[in-house]
Design a protein around this motif. Structure first.
Motif, PDB file in Angstrom:
ATOM      1  N   ALA A  74      56.717  55.183  34.292  1.00  0.00           N
ATOM      2  CA  ALA A  74      55.708  54.137  34.229  1.00  0.00           C
ATOM      3  C   ALA A  74      54.785  54.340  33.037  1.00  0.00           C
ATOM      4  CB  ALA A  74      54.895  54.129  35.518  1.00  0.00           C
ATOM      5  N   ALA A  75      54.451  55.620  32.776  1.00  0.00           N
ATOM      6  CA  ALA A  75      53.509  55.907  31.707  1.00  0.00           C
ATOM      7  C   ALA A  75      54.010  55.344  30.377  1.00  0.00           C
ATOM      8  CB  ALA A  75      53.282  57.410  31.603  1.00  0.00           C
ATOM      9  N   GLY A  76      55.306  55.454  30.176  1.00  0.00           N
ATOM     10  CA  GLY A  76      55.864  54.957  28.937  1.00  0.00           C
ATOM     11  C   GLY A  76      55.864  53.439  28.847  1.00  0.00           C
ATOM     12  N   LEU A  77      55.643  52.794  29.961  1.00  0.00           N
ATOM     13  CA  LEU A  77      55.698  51.330  29.989  1.00  0.00           C
ATOM     14  C   LEU A  77      54.319  50.715  30.217  1.00  0.00           C
ATOM     15  CD1 LEU A  77      58.910  51.117  32.154  1.00  0.00           C
ATOM     16  CD2 LEU A  77      58.735  50.390  29.781  1.00  0.00           C
ATOM     17  N   GLY A  78      53.295  51.555  30.051  1.00  0.00           N
ATOM     18  CA  GLY A  78      51.948  51.013  30.253  1.00  0.00           C
ATOM     19  C   GLY A  78      51.719  50.596  31.688  1.00  0.00           C
ATOM     20  N   GLY A  79      52.008  51.528  32.618  1.00  0.00           N
ATOM     21  CA  GLY A  79      52.041  51.195  34.043  1.00  0.00           C
ATOM     22  C   GLY A  79      50.714  50.845  34.677  1.00  0.00           C
ATOM     23  N   LEU A  80      49.590  51.057  34.034  1.00  0.00           N
ATOM     24  CA  LEU A  80      48.310  50.844  34.691  1.00  0.00           C
ATOM     25  C   LEU A  80      47.990  49.363  34.877  1.00  0.00           C
ATOM     26  CD1 LEU A  80      46.183  52.649  35.816  1.00  0.00           C
ATOM     27  CD2 LEU A  80      44.967  52.561  33.651  1.00  0.00           C
ATOM     28  N   ALA A  81      48.433  48.555  33.943  1.00  0.00           N
ATOM     29  CA  ALA A  81      48.012  47.149  33.957  1.00  0.00           C
ATOM     30  C   ALA A  81      48.330  46.412  35.253  1.00  0.00           C
ATOM     31  CB  ALA A  81      48.617  46.424  32.770  1.00  0.00           C
ATOM     32  N   PRO A  82      49.578  46.482  35.763  1.00  0.00           N
ATOM     33  CA  PRO A  82      49.837  45.719  36.979  1.00  0.00           C
ATOM     34  C   PRO A  82      49.020  46.217  38.157  1.00  0.00           C
ATOM     35  CG  PRO A  82      51.754  47.060  36.376  1.00  0.00           C
ATOM     36  CD  PRO A  82      50.784  47.115  35.249  1.00  0.00           C
ATOM     37  N   ALA A  83      48.765  47.534  38.202  1.00  0.00           N
ATOM     38  CA  ALA A  83      47.989  48.074  39.316  1.00  0.00           C
ATOM     39  C   ALA A  83      46.617  47.424  39.353  1.00  0.00           C
ATOM     40  CB  ALA A  83      47.859  49.585  39.168  1.00  0.00           C
ATOM     41  N   LEU A  84      45.957  47.392  38.218  1.00  0.00           N
ATOM     42  CA  LEU A  84      44.611  46.831  38.192  1.00  0.00           C
ATOM     43  C   LEU A  84      44.650  45.341  38.465  1.00  0.00           C
ATOM     44  CD1 LEU A  84      43.152  48.812  35.190  1.00  0.00           C
ATOM     45  CD2 LEU A  84      42.734  49.150  37.612  1.00  0.00           C
ATOM     46  N   ALA A  85      45.599  44.662  37.866  1.00  0.00           N
ATOM     47  CA  ALA A  85      45.668  43.209  38.036  1.00  0.00           C
ATOM     48  C   ALA A  85      45.926  42.831  39.482  1.00  0.00           C
ATOM     49  CB  ALA A  85      46.760  42.640  37.143  1.00  0.00           C
ATOM     50  N   ASP A  86      46.750  43.604  40.189  1.00  0.00           N
ATOM     51  CA  ASP A  86      47.129  43.194  41.534  1.00  0.00           C
ATOM     52  C   ASP A  86      46.232  43.760  42.615  1.00  0.00           C
ATOM     53  OD1 ASP A  86      49.621  41.474  41.384  1.00  0.00           O
ATOM     54  OD2 ASP A  86      50.023  43.069  39.965  1.00  0.00           O
ATOM     55  N   ASN A  87      45.523  44.845  42.318  1.00  0.00           N
ATOM     56  CA  ASN A  87      44.674  45.422  43.347  1.00  0.00           C
ATOM     57  C   ASN A  87      43.253  44.875  43.294  1.00  0.00           C
ATOM     58  OD1 ASN A  87      46.549  47.090  44.519  1.00  0.00           O
ATOM     59  ND2 ASN A  87      46.129  48.784  43.139  1.00  0.00           N
ATOM     60  N   HIS A  88      42.758  44.577  42.112  1.00  0.00           N
ATOM     61  CA  HIS A  88      41.329  44.293  41.982  1.00  0.00           C
ATOM     62  C   HIS A  88      41.122  42.868  41.516  1.00  0.00           C
ATOM     63  CE1 HIS A  88      40.335  48.515  42.629  1.00  0.00           C
ATOM     64  NE2 HIS A  88      41.446  48.743  41.968  1.00  0.00           N
ATOM     65  N   ARG A  89      41.259  41.950  42.482  1.00  0.00           N
ATOM     66  CA  ARG A  89      41.101  40.558  42.101  1.00  0.00           C
ATOM     67  C   ARG A  89      39.786  39.981  42.615  1.00  0.00           C
ATOM     68  NH1 ARG A  89      42.841  38.467  46.976  1.00  0.00           N
ATOM     69  NH2 ARG A  89      44.245  39.867  48.069  1.00  0.00           N
ATOM     70  N   GLY A  90      38.969  40.794  43.247  1.00  0.00           N
ATOM     71  CA  GLY A  90      37.773  40.287  43.898  1.00  0.00           C
ATOM     72  C   GLY A  90      36.606  40.106  42.947  1.00  0.00           C
ATOM     73  N   ARG A  91      35.548  39.467  43.484  1.00  0.00           N
ATOM     74  CA  ARG A  91      34.380  39.176  42.674  1.00  0.00           C
ATOM     75  C   ARG A  91      33.180  40.031  43.036  1.00  0.00           C
ATOM     76  NH1 ARG A  91      35.169  32.887  43.515  1.00  0.00           N
ATOM     77  NH2 ARG A  91      36.544  33.727  45.107  1.00  0.00           N
ATOM     78  N   GLY A  92      33.311  40.815  44.123  1.00  0.00           N
ATOM     79  CA  GLY A  92      32.312  41.832  44.414  1.00  0.00           C
ATOM     80  C   GLY A  92      30.900  41.332  44.662  1.00  0.00           C
ATOM     81  N   ASN A  93      30.700  40.477  45.612  1.00  0.00           N
ATOM     82  CA  ASN A  93      29.368  39.995  45.972  1.00  0.00           C
ATOM     83  C   ASN A  93      29.243  40.072  47.477  1.00  0.00           C
ATOM     84  OD1 ASN A  93      26.914  38.730  46.176  1.00  0.00           O
ATOM     85  ND2 ASN A  93      27.771  36.673  46.014  1.00  0.00           N
ATOM     86  N   PRO A  94      29.052  41.286  48.004  1.00  0.00           N
ATOM     87  CA  PRO A  94      29.147  41.464  49.449  1.00  0.00           C
ATOM     88  C   PRO A  94      27.953  40.905  50.200  1.00  0.00           C
ATOM     89  CG  PRO A  94      28.606  43.539  48.402  1.00  0.00           C
ATOM     90  CD  PRO A  94      28.723  42.530  47.319  1.00  0.00           C
ATOM     91  N   ARG A  95      27.922  39.641  50.438  1.00  0.00           N
ATOM     92  CA  ARG A  95      26.849  39.010  51.207  1.00  0.00           C
ATOM     93  C   ARG A  95      27.463  37.890  52.012  1.00  0.00           C
ATOM     94  NH1 ARG A  95      21.018  37.688  50.920  1.00  0.00           N
ATOM     95  NH2 ARG A  95      20.773  37.336  53.149  1.00  0.00           N
TER      96      ARG A  95
END
Ligand code: FEO
Ligand code: CA
Ligand code: CA
Length: 689
Positions: A74-95
């Protein structure tokens, strides 16, 4: 509009066992699990050293190595991008901003002011194009197999554009006492009634569309409720207890899975008791077989050597195992273990279904283990692989995680079609950081002010090798509970749904209750004995990486009446919090607030609750919806655009009968019809905000 401080004085207690659950729900849904001894008789510690397991350090290192190759790739293929894109889609306003509901009873779905609701689809509605209209008095198995099934649980949604989508719904089980006039039990049932019940199990795919009406119309407001598409049914599908399915993964074809009808051990008919589930980032549905044990009879005459494993899954192996059962064996002999002892090994899996292809064969994934699977939810690891979190819903059973060998290929159904077939299956071991003597079962906070500690994911097997002494890979994957016993997993209070926050990546697990935990069996992760009202566990993976084998954990919410000193709401002012018990299915909104549905409210009908798990309002739990008499609140699901929440009030009217109905929701025509409901804000606001 502020959340109101709920009135909590003199709450009437409805039940003692697992909150307020009807005896009939216990019978039809779980085969009376709570009235039998818990099947985990292992001598695993309730609290102890991670090192004291059958697991060797050598095996830990070898299990780690399965992922390491993928990491390098994965490291050779830039594996971090999909993780961030698919895990962190929220807007973070916990109210949360809505007028919270009070505990209470009514034969209706109750929602906050300003919200609107509509039934999307009900038991018996035509699903397939050739399906007849529902006729309660003249139901047939042939009709039922083309119509929407009974008792809805997990709800999944895949969009087909902005205002069209595919709804997936689990049909967990049937309540024959409400489906048929004069029903007593499976011994006396008409064989056609048994066939109808089999056809009402499984799941449905239905195309739905959003309609704009009333206050939601005009001025650019995109709001409204969802209804069945009557014209477009290209994707519509029914899955039943007889639909052909494929067994995949390392155990497929093993001796343990072969039967007279399937000498290859790769093809099984149907799925049973599908409870919760999940959707994959590649567009498929994961639906999970839970209390399948209750459908099998003849355990007393099964081969002696198979009995310990059958018993570990709650299958009766002595006495009259045919009493009070649905008796599917009367119309299909494979449910008789005295004749087909391996058939039970072919149930208890995570099933993957492609809702976009109605001709596809559903897959039972052995690599994810065989347990009473509650749900299965995915998080992408930092190196781009797929982690699946899973609970085994039984008193004193365990929490599991699978991490794939292959990387996730973003968005591609074809490219990910085999990703759940190879990797490593783990089970959770939790350890507290406070002295053991501080836990007496009362639920009192320890002196460090938190139920918390660290934990470890113990590898059980990869697709290549077993890490549990005396077990082959196939044995680990088919007799997963026995393997996890041996690995020294931590006995939990009925792990139900488990899901990651889309904003923080922390994992939340609903531990519904455990009436059988003795005071002396209380520990830091399960601090009450008995645990009548349940709690929520929060897991933070090391480096916030879903591939990690170590984690921190804590218990942010200990459920119950806020006036009870043995409850805890993340330190929030308890005078402003609503009573809650038996947390079950979970979901998140896009802001990272946790939504909890209950199965067994001790004070009034079940409901859907919401609670921020980060920020200033953390722990401020409020009730958003209440379901009809006798029902539990399943679903729930908030759509990606945040404009709709779907709930599935399951088993309305449980506790009654056709002759004496306790609920007639939603149509009030003399009998209840389990249904899915869409709820939206009348002025188009995001759900809950
Ligand atoms: Fe079907 Fe564990 O609830
Ligand atoms: Ca502590
Ligand atoms: Ca559930």
């Amino acid at each position: 509009m502020p959340q109101s401080a709920p009135h909590r004085r003199s709450l009437p207690l409805l039940g003692q066992l697992g909150g307020g659950r009807s005896r009939q729900t216990c019978r039809f849904r779980c085969g009376d699990a709570c009235f039998h001894d818990a099947p985990n008789t292992s001598d695993n510690t309730y609290f102890g050293e991670v090192a004291a397991t059958a697991l060797s350090r050598r095996n830990m290192l070898r299990a780690g190595a399965v992922g390491a190759g993928a990491t390098a790739a994965a490291a050779g293929l830039g594996g971090l991008a999909p993780a961030l894109a698919d895990n962190h889609r929220g807007r973070g306003n916990p109210r949360l901003r809505f007028e919270g509901l009070q505990p209470g009873t009514s034969d209706a779905v109750e929602i906050p002011d300003g919200y609107e609701q509509r039934v999307v689809v009900r038991w018996g509605d035509p699903v397939l194009p050739e399906a007849p209209e529902f006729d309660f008095t003249a139901q047939t198995a042939e009709a039922q197999a083309k119509q929407f099934g009974y008792n809805c649980d997990f709800v999944g949604f895949q969009p087909l554009g902005r205002d069209r989508g595919l709804l997936w719904v689990n049909h967990e089980y049937t309540n024959e006492a409400l489906m048929f006039e004069g029903y007593t039990d499976g011994n006396d049932a008409d064989p056609e009634q048994i066939r109808i019940a089999m056809a009402a199990h499984g799941g449905s795919v239905v195309e739905i569309r959003r309609e704009f009406e009333g206050r939601g119309r005009g001025r650019g407001r995109r709001t409204g409720g969802w209804r069945l598409s009557r014209g477009r049914r290209r994707f519509n599908r029914r899955i039943t207890a007889s639909t052909p399915m494929e067994l995949t993964g390392p155990a497929a074809g093993d001796e343990l899975l072969r039967t007279e009808a399937d000498s290859e051990g790769t093809r099984v008919l149907g799925m049973l008791n599908n409870c919760a589930g999940g959707t994959t980032p590649w567009g498929t549905i994961l639906t999970c077989e839970e209390n399948y044990n209750q459908y099998f009879v003849g355990g007393e005459d099964a081969p002696e050597e198979s009995k310990p494993a059958l018993a570990r899954y709650g299958i009766a192996t002595e006495g009259d195992t045919r009493a009070d059962n649905r008796r599917f064996d009367r119309v299909d002999e494979r449910f008789d273990l005295s004749r087909h002892p391996n058939e039970a090994n072919r149930f208890g899996y995570v099933v993957e279904i492609d809702p976009y292809d109605p001709d596809s064969t559903p897959k039972k994934h052995t690599m994810l283990g065989r347990i009473k699977h509650e749900g299965a939810n995915i998080r992408i690891t930092r190196d781009g692989r797929v982690a699946v979190y899973m609970g085994d819903d039984e008193r004193f059973d365990y929490i599991y995680k699978f991490v794939s060998e292959r990387r996730y290929r973003r968005g591609s159904r074809r490219g990910n079609s085999r990703v759940l077939e190879s990797g490593t299956l783990y089970v959770a071991k939790l350890r507290g950081d406070s002295p053991e003597k501080e836990f007496d079962g009362s639920g009192k906070l320890p002196s460090d002010g938190a139920f918390d500690g660290w934990g470890e994911w113990i590898p059980l097997a990869s697709h290549k090798e077993s890490f549990v002494e005396g077990f082959t890979v196939a044995e680990v994957l088919v007799h997963t509970r026995l393997a996890a016993d041996k690995a020294g997993a931590t006995k939990m209070d009925r792990p139900e749904d488990i899901e990651a926050s889309p904003v923080t990546g922390k994992i939340y697990c609903a531990l519904t209750n455990n009436s059988a935990r003795e005071p002396g069996q209380a520990d830091e992760p399960n601090p009450r004995g008995p645990n009548r009202y349940g709690h929520i566990l929060e897991i933070t993976e090391r480096h916030n990486d879903a591939a990690a084998t170590r984690f921190r954990w804590d218990v942010p919410i200990v459920c119950g009446d806020p006036e009870d000193p043995a409850t805890y709401f993340a330190g929030f002012d308890k005078s402003e919090v609503t009573a809650v018990s038996s947390p079950d299915n979970l979901t998140f909104d896009g802001h990272g607030n946790l939504w909890i549905s209950t199965d067994g409210m001790a004070w009034g009908n079940d409901g859907l609750f919401a609670v921020p798990v980060e920020g200033r309002h953390k722990g401020h739990l409020t009730m958003f919806a209440r379901v009809p008499n006798g029902a539990e609140c399943c679903g729930p699901l908030i759509t990606e655009d945040q404009k709709t929440v779907f709930i599935a009030p399951q088993h309305p009217g449980d506790g009654g009968s056709y002759e004496e109905p306790q609920s007639t929701w939603p149509d009030h025509e003399g009998f209840p019809r389990p249904s899915v409901v869409s709820i939206w804000h009348g002025r188009g606001k995001d759900i809950g905000s």
